[in-house]
Motif scaffolding. Sequence first.
Motif, PDB file in Angstrom:
ATOM      1  N   ILE A 157      13.810   0.669 -29.344  1.00 47.26           N
ATOM      2  CA  ILE A 157      14.743   1.299 -28.882  1.00 47.26           C
ATOM      3  C   ILE A 157      14.982   1.305 -27.474  1.00 47.26           C
ATOM      4  O   ILE A 157      14.185   1.193 -26.606  1.00 47.26           O
ATOM      5  CB  ILE A 157      14.352   2.714 -29.273  1.00 47.26           C
ATOM      6  N   GLY A 158      16.354   1.178 -27.212  1.00 45.27           N
ATOM      7  CA  GLY A 158      16.677   0.847 -25.967  1.00 45.27           C
ATOM      8  C   GLY A 158      17.009   2.405 -25.220  1.00 45.27           C
ATOM      9  O   GLY A 158      17.723   2.998 -25.731  1.00 45.27           O
ATOM     10  N   VAL A 159      16.748   2.286 -23.968  1.00 43.03           N
ATOM     11  CA  VAL A 159      17.198   3.480 -23.118  1.00 43.03           C
ATOM     12  C   VAL A 159      17.986   3.183 -21.787  1.00 43.03           C
ATOM     13  O   VAL A 159      17.569   2.470 -20.936  1.00 43.03           O
ATOM     14  CB  VAL A 159      15.939   4.047 -22.736  1.00 43.03           C
ATOM     15  N   LEU A 160      19.217   3.599 -21.863  1.00 39.98           N
ATOM     16  CA  LEU A 160      20.066   3.430 -20.653  1.00 39.98           C
ATOM     17  C   LEU A 160      19.702   4.821 -19.648  1.00 39.98           C
ATOM     18  O   LEU A 160      20.104   5.898 -20.092  1.00 39.98           O
ATOM     19  CB  LEU A 160      21.470   3.399 -21.068  1.00 39.98           C
ATOM     20  N   TRP A 161      18.899   4.695 -18.624  1.00 41.36           N
ATOM     21  CA  TRP A 161      18.381   5.913 -18.048  1.00 41.36           C
ATOM     22  C   TRP A 161      18.979   5.851 -16.711  1.00 41.36           C
ATOM     23  O   TRP A 161      18.672   5.046 -15.601  1.00 41.36           O
ATOM     24  CB  TRP A 161      16.829   5.512 -17.911  1.00 41.36           C
ATOM     25  N   ASP A 162      19.606   6.920 -16.299  1.00 39.12           N
ATOM     26  CA  ASP A 162      20.441   7.182 -14.997  1.00 39.12           C
ATOM     27  C   ASP A 162      19.917   8.283 -14.354  1.00 39.12           C
ATOM     28  O   ASP A 162      20.354   8.946 -13.209  1.00 39.12           O
ATOM     29  CB  ASP A 162      22.066   7.275 -15.034  1.00 39.12           C
ATOM     30  N   TYR A 163      18.658   8.835 -15.013  1.00 39.86           N
ATOM     31  CA  TYR A 163      17.842   9.998 -14.053  1.00 39.86           C
ATOM     32  C   TYR A 163      17.123   9.340 -12.988  1.00 39.86           C
ATOM     33  O   TYR A 163      15.846   9.263 -13.205  1.00 39.86           O
ATOM     34  CB  TYR A 163      17.028  10.589 -14.859  1.00 39.86           C
ATOM     35  N   VAL A 164      17.657   8.714 -11.912  1.00 40.28           N
ATOM     36  CA  VAL A 164      16.931   8.199 -10.879  1.00 40.28           C
ATOM     37  C   VAL A 164      17.486   8.511  -9.671  1.00 40.28           C
ATOM     38  O   VAL A 164      18.676   9.107  -9.440  1.00 40.28           O
ATOM     39  CB  VAL A 164      17.403   6.506 -11.051  1.00 40.28           C
ATOM     40  N   PRO A 165      16.620   8.041  -8.595  1.00 38.28           N
ATOM     41  CA  PRO A 165      17.194   8.420  -7.085  1.00 38.28           C
ATOM     42  C   PRO A 165      18.456   7.870  -7.044  1.00 38.28           C
ATOM     43  O   PRO A 165      18.915   6.850  -7.679  1.00 38.28           O
ATOM     44  CB  PRO A 165      16.150   7.963  -6.206  1.00 38.28           C
ATOM     45  N   VAL A 191      10.169   1.409 -26.428  1.00 37.16           N
ATOM     46  CA  VAL A 191      11.261   1.901 -25.985  1.00 37.16           C
ATOM     47  C   VAL A 191      11.093   0.765 -24.528  1.00 37.16           C
ATOM     48  O   VAL A 191      10.495   0.436 -23.906  1.00 37.16           O
ATOM     49  CB  VAL A 191      11.246   3.171 -25.282  1.00 37.16           C
ATOM     50  N   GLN A 192      12.628   0.246 -24.347  1.00 35.13           N
ATOM     51  CA  GLN A 192      12.717  -0.566 -23.163  1.00 35.13           C
ATOM     52  C   GLN A 192      13.730   0.234 -22.275  1.00 35.13           C
ATOM     53  O   GLN A 192      14.924   0.619 -22.869  1.00 35.13           O
ATOM     54  CB  GLN A 192      13.478  -1.834 -23.729  1.00 35.13           C
ATOM     55  N   ARG A 193      13.137   0.517 -21.031  1.00 41.36           N
ATOM     56  CA  ARG A 193      14.148   1.410 -20.274  1.00 41.36           C
ATOM     57  C   ARG A 193      14.953   0.742 -19.349  1.00 41.36           C
ATOM     58  O   ARG A 193      14.465  -0.152 -18.536  1.00 41.36           O
ATOM     59  CB  ARG A 193      13.267   2.356 -19.474  1.00 41.36           C
ATOM     60  N   GLU A 194      15.945   0.984 -19.082  1.00 43.54           N
ATOM     61  CA  GLU A 194      16.742   0.092 -18.250  1.00 43.54           C
ATOM     62  C   GLU A 194      17.419   1.303 -17.443  1.00 43.54           C
ATOM     63  O   GLU A 194      18.393   2.015 -17.486  1.00 43.54           O
ATOM     64  CB  GLU A 194      18.066  -0.622 -18.734  1.00 43.54           C
ATOM     65  N   ASP A 195      17.081   1.123 -15.796  1.00 42.77           N
ATOM     66  CA  ASP A 195      17.584   2.023 -14.791  1.00 42.77           C
ATOM     67  C   ASP A 195      18.983   1.870 -14.554  1.00 42.77           C
ATOM     68  O   ASP A 195      19.481   0.595 -14.379  1.00 42.77           O
ATOM     69  CB  ASP A 195      16.512   2.138 -13.826  1.00 42.77           C
ATOM     70  N   VAL A 196      19.857   2.867 -14.299  1.00 39.22           N
ATOM     71  CA  VAL A 196      21.286   2.672 -13.956  1.00 39.22           C
ATOM     72  C   VAL A 196      21.749   3.616 -12.983  1.00 39.22           C
ATOM     73  O   VAL A 196      21.647   4.767 -13.300  1.00 39.22           O
ATOM     74  CB  VAL A 196      22.241   2.932 -15.222  1.00 39.22           C
ATOM     75  N   LEU A 217      19.856   3.203 -29.425  1.00 43.59           N
ATOM     76  CA  LEU A 217      20.289   3.493 -28.053  1.00 43.59           C
ATOM     77  C   LEU A 217      20.125   4.904 -27.630  1.00 43.59           C
ATOM     78  O   LEU A 217      20.761   5.756 -28.519  1.00 43.59           O
ATOM     79  CB  LEU A 217      21.318   2.861 -27.610  1.00 43.59           C
ATOM     80  N   VAL A 218      19.237   5.220 -26.598  1.00 43.08           N
ATOM     81  CA  VAL A 218      19.483   6.543 -25.955  1.00 43.08           C
ATOM     82  C   VAL A 218      19.980   6.381 -24.866  1.00 43.08           C
ATOM     83  O   VAL A 218      19.804   5.384 -24.160  1.00 43.08           O
ATOM     84  CB  VAL A 218      17.868   7.035 -25.899  1.00 43.08           C
ATOM     85  N   VAL A 219      20.830   7.252 -24.543  1.00 45.80           N
ATOM     86  CA  VAL A 219      21.827   7.289 -23.334  1.00 45.80           C
ATOM     87  C   VAL A 219      21.480   8.555 -22.766  1.00 45.80           C
ATOM     88  O   VAL A 219      21.913   9.640 -23.132  1.00 45.80           O
ATOM     89  CB  VAL A 219      23.466   7.116 -23.506  1.00 45.80           C
ATOM     90  N   THR A 220      21.115   8.475 -21.308  1.00 48.86           N
ATOM     91  CA  THR A 220      21.017   9.546 -20.734  1.00 48.86           C
ATOM     92  C   THR A 220      22.584  10.229 -19.893  1.00 48.86           C
ATOM     93  O   THR A 220      23.365   9.397 -20.105  1.00 48.86           O
ATOM     94  CB  THR A 220      20.042   9.682 -19.416  1.00 48.86           C
ATOM     95  N   THR A 221      22.395  11.314 -19.362  1.00 49.13           N
ATOM     96  CA  THR A 221      23.975  11.633 -19.305  1.00 49.13           C
ATOM     97  C   THR A 221      23.801  12.202 -17.696  1.00 49.13           C
ATOM     98  O   THR A 221      24.524  13.070 -17.394  1.00 49.13           O
ATOM     99  CB  THR A 221      24.469  12.773 -19.984  1.00 49.13           C
ATOM    100  N   GLY A 222      23.488  11.300 -16.750  1.00 48.05           N
ATOM    101  CA  GLY A 222      23.724  11.919 -15.297  1.00 48.05           C
ATOM    102  C   GLY A 222      25.056  11.102 -14.770  1.00 48.05           C
ATOM    103  O   GLY A 222      25.917  10.684 -15.683  1.00 48.05           O
ATOM    104  N   SER A 223      25.243  11.540 -13.589  1.00 43.00           N
ATOM    105  CA  SER A 223      26.496  10.844 -13.151  1.00 43.00           C
ATOM    106  C   SER A 223      26.729   9.439 -13.085  1.00 43.00           C
ATOM    107  O   SER A 223      27.901   9.159 -13.226  1.00 43.00           O
ATOM    108  CB  SER A 223      26.825  11.638 -11.747  1.00 43.00           C
ATOM    109  N   ALA A 224      25.810   8.786 -12.985  1.00 40.43           N
ATOM    110  CA  ALA A 224      26.117   7.293 -12.870  1.00 40.43           C
ATOM    111  C   ALA A 224      26.528   6.820 -14.129  1.00 40.43           C
ATOM    112  O   ALA A 224      27.558   5.801 -14.351  1.00 40.43           O
ATOM    113  CB  ALA A 224      24.719   6.399 -12.680  1.00 40.43           C
ATOM    114  N   LEU A 225      26.610   7.473 -15.493  1.00 38.80           N
ATOM    115  CA  LEU A 225      26.837   6.892 -16.739  1.00 38.80           C
ATOM    116  C   LEU A 225      28.177   7.762 -17.171  1.00 38.80           C
ATOM    117  O   LEU A 225      28.751   7.453 -18.145  1.00 38.80           O
ATOM    118  CB  LEU A 225      25.828   6.865 -17.593  1.00 38.80           C
ATOM    119  N   TRP A 226      28.342   8.862 -16.237  1.00 37.72           N
ATOM    120  CA  TRP A 226      29.284   9.567 -16.892  1.00 37.72           C
ATOM    121  C   TRP A 226      30.704   9.290 -17.072  1.00 37.72           C
ATOM    122  O   TRP A 226      31.206   9.610 -18.017  1.00 37.72           O
ATOM    123  CB  TRP A 226      29.505  11.051 -16.012  1.00 37.72           C
TER     124      TRP A 226
END
Length: 302
Positions: A157-165, A191-196, A217-226
């Motif tokens: 499972i891929g993870v697009l992760w924008d919960y980052v500094p 899981v493979q996490r890719e920081d954005v 695919l899991v997609v987080t919903t912070g401002s970088a991916l909004w």
Amino acid sequence: MRRRDALAPGAVACLAGAAKAQHRLPRIGVLPDAGPQCRALLIAALAAQGWHEGRDYPLLEIGLANGQSDIEPSVQRMLAAQPDLLANTAYALAAQRHTTKLPIVMFASGYPVEAGLAHSLARPGGNVSGNTNFAGTGIGGKQLQLLREAKPDVRRIGVLWDYVPPENPPQESEVAFADMADGARRLGVTVQREDVAQPQQLAAALARLKAARVQALVVTTGSALWGVQSQVMRFAAERRWPSIVNWRLFDTVDPYPLLVYAPTAQGLMMQATGTVLRVLKDGVNIGDIPIRAASACRSSGT
């Protein structure tokens, strides 16, 4: 009324203004600009509890002019207008660096204790309370479980992760991902996490997930991916990856994710505005009001 200052929630951010003179209405501020949908939710939630814009409070809005780089100046502009700020825990932290007295009510947040915003969920003890979307919910593991139910043969499972500094402090980001990693171990998936951290990093992150042959695919919903969610969902749909998000996206996202596991915006806003009114109407110390966990629900995308 013992206190005339508070912070109200917004799309991602909300504040409440401090009224120094008794005759002045308490001013509820929003930073960054919550947008028309969230602004309407905020006004409706307050009205449902007997507070009406104009009669009981004015609403202040200050947007971010230059993305994340404008957080600090925007906080200063909002404080000069005599309110307080919050969007998510990142904006609450920015506001707390400038004031530890004015109440801040979070519409949504991740792990406010780990982020340093509160001593505990039950008794925050500072000037921040409101909602937490993640703490105590196990949402990361539940997302993976729902993907497995949708496609039982999923193993990667891929993870697009924008919960980052800079939006989220590392202490908060890592505890959030640890919850998902624990869920992956229980389910026997990787899981493979890719920081954005910014939209320009998206193409390379998607290319790495494709090369890794992920199956969902899991997609987080912070401002970088909004602003690039439709692009992400098209990429997933073309590869037949079932997708899941932890926030109900706008109807303009096309195609919509297969699954959503999230609280309703209406429910979050009613909880948050309830906290606002406890401060404004009842004079309750914000540090004595528990941070409430959001109840999540399963929903199929369209």
